[in-house]
Scaffold this active site. Structure first.
Site: not given
Ligand code: C5P
Length: 314
Positions: A8, A144
């Site tokens: 993406k 994601d």
């Molecule tokens: O959800 P995911 O594990 O992919 O997110 C990775 C990191 O990205 C999270 O630990 C956070 O630090 C950051 N993040 C965030 N806000 C979001 C999505 C991700 O701060 N909405």
């Protein structure tokens, strides 16, 4: 079972305030592009993960865990727990999506593993896990992951996991500049917070860009180029200053839009046509501002089953 899953790029990434749970409130306009990983799942004695570069791909795969920490392995365990079976599966991941590149490659692999394992273990005539169930399991694995299941172009709110498909017209052509080495997503969000704290301005709630949605709905590629925006870009540029040269080079060479993809370090350039993308990629290569250049188009579908395991024997 083999599943193909796209990368993406965020056409808009509006990052709101930091929430109490450590995530940021987002408006993310996700767009799936024709750069695909493939994940195969075959019955085995125990859960194993093997990672390889897709044939002809330039993706460096060192750094992708082959242990239980791999997001695809976590996806397999989650599906197994839901269905009450042992997670005894050999997962094989063929990567073409840049690793730690801001194109949700790890999330894509998790989405593909959800689909492949559900297909392997669930009853095809009376499935216990619906597509909605897989979306919910995906949201547990990462913000994601649900979009990698859905594909197309979609607006994500909350952490980015609550999705609504967006109306688009036509196909958009992209060039992606792949950097040497990745960027850690949490580190980029933390840098975004640090820069905002230093600036001392209040952070507004994120809102979807009406101009962007109109450009997508009418297929107006010039308007789309002008509307592309990524709130994480200043943080990515702060952590990797060389990316500024890459973004500027694309703009100078006539890209209709140029920005860092997600948390970077991949940079995305919008072209007017497929021919324009080919020219732009050649000129960016000559400008020597990236490790590799790839072309892709979007929108494309999310995770889809492509073949039986024999597919990988070819
Ligand atoms: O959800 P995911 O594990 O992919 O997110 C990775 C990191 O990205 C999270 O630990 C956070 O630090 C950051 N993040 C965030 N806000 C979001 C999505 C991700 O701060 N909405």
């Amino acid at each position: 079972m083999s599943v193909r899953v796209p990368a993406k790029v965020n056409l808009q990434l509006a990052v709101g305030p930091l929430r109490d749970d450590g995530y940021h409130e987002l408006v993310s306009v996700f767009h799936a592009v024709s750069l695909f990983d493939e994940v195969s799942a075959a019955p085995a004695e125990r859960l194993t993960v093997a990672v390889e570069a897709a044939p002809g791909s330039v993706t460096a795969i060192d750094g992708v865990p082959t242990t239980g920490d791999n997001l695809a392995a976590r996806a397999a365990r989650l599906v197994a727990a839901q269905l009450g079976v042992d997670p005894a599966v050999a997962l094989r991941i063929r990567k073409a999506i840049p690793v730690a590149g801001g194109m949700a490659g790890g999330s894509a692999d998790a989405a593909a593993a959800l689909v492949a394992c559900a297909r392997l273990w669930d009853d095809p005539d009376d499935p216990a896990l619906t597509r909605d169930d897989l979306m919910e399991l995906g949201a547990e694995l990462g913000s994601d992951v649900p979009f990698a299941l859905l594909g197309g172009t979609a607006v994500g709110v909350g952490r980015g996991e609550r999705l609504t498909p967006a109306l688009t017209r036509g196909t958009f052509h992209w060039v992606f500049a792949i950097a040497d080495g990745g960027l850690s997503t949490p580190a980029v969000y933390a840098e975004c917070d640090r820069l905002r704290d230093a600036a001392g301005r209040p952070v507004p709630e994120p809102g979807v860009s009406a101009g962007l949605m109109a450009a997508l709905a009418t297929g107006d590629v010039d308007a789309l180029g002008a509307e592309l925006v990524n709130d994480l870009q200043p943080a990515a540029l702060s952590l990797r200053p060389s990316l500024r040269r890459t973004v500027d080079a694309g703009r100078d060479l006539g890209a209709l839009g140029a920005l860092v993809s997600g948390s970077g370090p991949t940079c995305a350039f919008l072209a007017g046509t497929a021919d324009h993308a080919a020219t732009l990629a050649t000129e960016l290569a000559a400008a020597n501002v990236a490790e590799h250049l790839l072309r892709a188009s979007g929108p494309v579908p999310g995770a889809v089953l492509i073949a039986s395991p024999a597919h990988f024997a070819r």
